[in-house]
Design an enzyme around this catalytic site. Structure first.
Site, PDB file in Angstrom:
ATOM      1  N   GLN A  83      -5.066  -3.335  -2.381  1.00  0.00           N
ATOM      2  CA  GLN A  83      -4.530  -2.302  -3.272  1.00  0.00           C
ATOM      3  C   GLN A  83      -4.471  -2.736  -4.728  1.00  0.00           C
ATOM      4  O   GLN A  83      -4.442  -1.901  -5.633  1.00  0.00           O
ATOM      5  CB  GLN A  83      -3.130  -1.886  -2.815  1.00  0.00           C
ATOM      6  CG  GLN A  83      -3.088  -1.170  -1.482  1.00  0.00           C
ATOM      7  CD  GLN A  83      -3.814   0.157  -1.497  1.00  0.00           C
ATOM      8  OE1 GLN A  83      -4.052   0.750  -2.542  1.00  0.00           O
ATOM      9  NE2 GLN A  83      -4.172   0.649  -0.317  1.00  0.00           N
ATOM     10  N   ASN A 137       0.805  -1.220   0.000  1.00  0.00           N
ATOM     11  CA  ASN A 137       0.000   0.000   0.000  1.00  0.00           C
ATOM     12  C   ASN A 137       0.840   1.273   0.000  1.00  0.00           C
ATOM     13  O   ASN A 137       0.387   2.321  -0.468  1.00  0.00           O
ATOM     14  CB  ASN A 137      -0.948   0.008   1.202  1.00  0.00           C
ATOM     15  CG  ASN A 137      -0.241  -0.266   2.507  1.00  0.00           C
ATOM     16  OD1 ASN A 137       0.369  -1.326   2.679  1.00  0.00           O
ATOM     17  ND2 ASN A 137      -0.313   0.657   3.449  1.00  0.00           N
ATOM     18  N   CYS A 164       4.790   9.537  11.346  1.00  0.00           N
ATOM     19  CA  CYS A 164       4.783  10.748  12.176  1.00  0.00           C
ATOM     20  C   CYS A 164       3.397  11.349  12.293  1.00  0.00           C
ATOM     21  O   CYS A 164       3.093  12.022  13.274  1.00  0.00           O
ATOM     22  CB  CYS A 164       5.760  11.784  11.612  1.00  0.00           C
ATOM     23  SG  CYS A 164       5.386  12.332   9.931  1.00  0.00           S
ATOM     24  N   GLY A 169     -13.967  -2.307  -0.903  1.00  0.00           N
ATOM     25  CA  GLY A 169     -14.661  -1.506  -1.888  1.00  0.00           C
ATOM     26  C   GLY A 169     -14.164  -0.081  -2.012  1.00  0.00           C
ATOM     27  O   GLY A 169     -14.103   0.467  -3.115  1.00  0.00           O
TER      28      GLY A 169
END
Length: 409
Positions: free
Chosen positions: A189, A161, A335, A210
């Protein structure tokens, strides 16, 4: 260097499609009647229920076609990728209780990694976490060494991803099959972006979601090859052939079916126009910005995904300034969730610490326009220059690295 004062497209520039996609208007149009007109319970015997049941079966056939599955009965509708991943793994370890080992990779989605951590700590399963190289490619030798007749299930994502790196799923599935292990892939993905033909594949189970392919959030599916031993995670009613209890979310299911149909229709566009836009964006940024590089495998990745690591600056700051320019992207760094550590994917690839924090993902879709790409190309160099002017670690003569050595243990 200053950030050009350019016109921001009215709707903004959305390049975070690996996080979620806009619901296609045609998908929404198919869904709306299910709220007010075709509102019956599909389990009911009357005409109101039968009308909805027929639409659900139509949607199942659309997902079957997108996956290239042999039978529509192999498609189980779920609430999304996380449920599908959990169902696959928990089903198989219940079906094969004497097999106490699981194989996965270090770069999986938390939906798989967190469950494997739980099974290791609380249920004493042995988890083999296969490493990747500095381009995100799976270590095939380590994978082969981890396989044995004690492995219940292998769960390896089809494409990452963050970087878009594609794994050799068919090869991995065949290797798992050879030792009697079930093979599951988190293809959240990949579905809708690259062609699939599961009818001719050794893949046993596949998860999809979806909202990654222009359907609504809260709907997904699990492919389960016919004949595979299966134990449901949710028990109750007879829905989904008693494999996933609970009244069906008919509007979302129909939306997923419509989105699957559109994804199959637009597959060529994803791999031509969208890919060309991605490549143009990437090449322009690399040419204009020093000391940055593409993470993952640039030669074997999803056509819509570009992850660039900018050295000596923080991804969160990049995202904030992009947002000011009407651009939505995402950081390869954790982060944004309050962690000081880069993402587990960047760490697994050994991306240098000075670059991992500045990893930024741009993920396109068929909605992306050339004008939007032009806008991003125009503003990114100024954003990076501005942030580096504030960084005590930045030196103008830093060269863009061609290769890098792993720096994480």
């Amino acid at each position: 260097m200053t950030i050009p004062n350019v016109t921001i497209p009215n709707r903004g520039v959305y390049l975070d499609n690996n996080a979620t996609t806009r619901v296609d208007p045609d998908v929404l149009a198919e869904m709306l009647p299910l709220f007010t007109e075709h509102f019956g319970n599909p389990s009911s015997m009357h005409a109101f229920g039968a009308a909805v049941g027929g639409k659900i079966e139509w949607a199942r056939k659309q997902v079957q076609a997108l996956l290239g599955a042999a039978h529509d009965s192999e498609i189980i509708f779920t609430s999304g990728g996380t449920e599908s991943d959990n169902t696959a793994i928990l089903s198989i370890i219940e079906a094969y209780p004497k097999k106490r080992e699981i194989v996965t990779s270090v770069v999986e989605h938390p939906a798989v990694l967190a469950l494997c951590d739980y099974l290791e700590k609380k249920r004493d399963y042995k988890i083999h976490r296969i490493p990747v190289d500095n381009k995100g490619n799976l270590d095939i030798d380590a994978y082969r060494a981890a396989l044995s007749d004690q492995v219940a299930i292998v769960s390896i994502m089809w494409a990452n991803n963050e970087t878009g790196t594609i794994f050799p799923i068919e090869e991995l599935a065949q290797m798992a099959k050879a030792v009697g292990a079930v093979f599951h892939t988190d293809a959240v993905q990949a579905v809708g972006k690259i062609p699939m033909k599961l009818a001719d594949s050794a893949v046993d189970m596949l998860s999809l979601s979806g909202h990654k392919l222009h359907a609504p959030k809260g709907i997904g599916a699990l492919y389960v090859k016919r004949g595979l031993r299966f134990r449901p995670m949710l028990r109750g009613g007879h829905q989904e052939r008693s494999r996933r209890a609970g009244t069906e979310n008919a509007p979302a299911i129909v939306g997923l079916g419509a989105a699957a149909h559109l994804a199959l229709t637009h597959m060529g566009e994803e791999n031509t126009r969208v890919k060309a836009q991605r490549d143009r964006l990437e090449q322009a940024i690399l040419a204009a910005v020093p000391a940055c590089f593409v993470t993952g495998n640039p030669d074997h990745r999803l056509p819509n995904t570009c992850n660039i690591a900018f050295e000596f600056i923080e991804g969160e700051a990049i995202l904030l300034l992009l947002n000011e320019q009407g651009i939505a992207a995402s950081s390869g760094s954790a982060c944004t969730s309050g962690s000081l550590e880069p993402s587990h994917v960047m760490r697994a690839m050994g991306v240098p610490y000075t670059a991992a924090h500045g990893a930024t993902r741009f993920s396109l879709s068929r909605d992306t326009t050339d004008a939007e790409i032009d806008h991003v190309i125009a503003v990114v160099p100024g954003i990076i220059a501005k942030l580096r002017s504030l960084s005590p670690y930045w030196q103008q003569d830093v060269a863009k690295p061609k290769e890098f050595a792993p720096v994480y243990s």
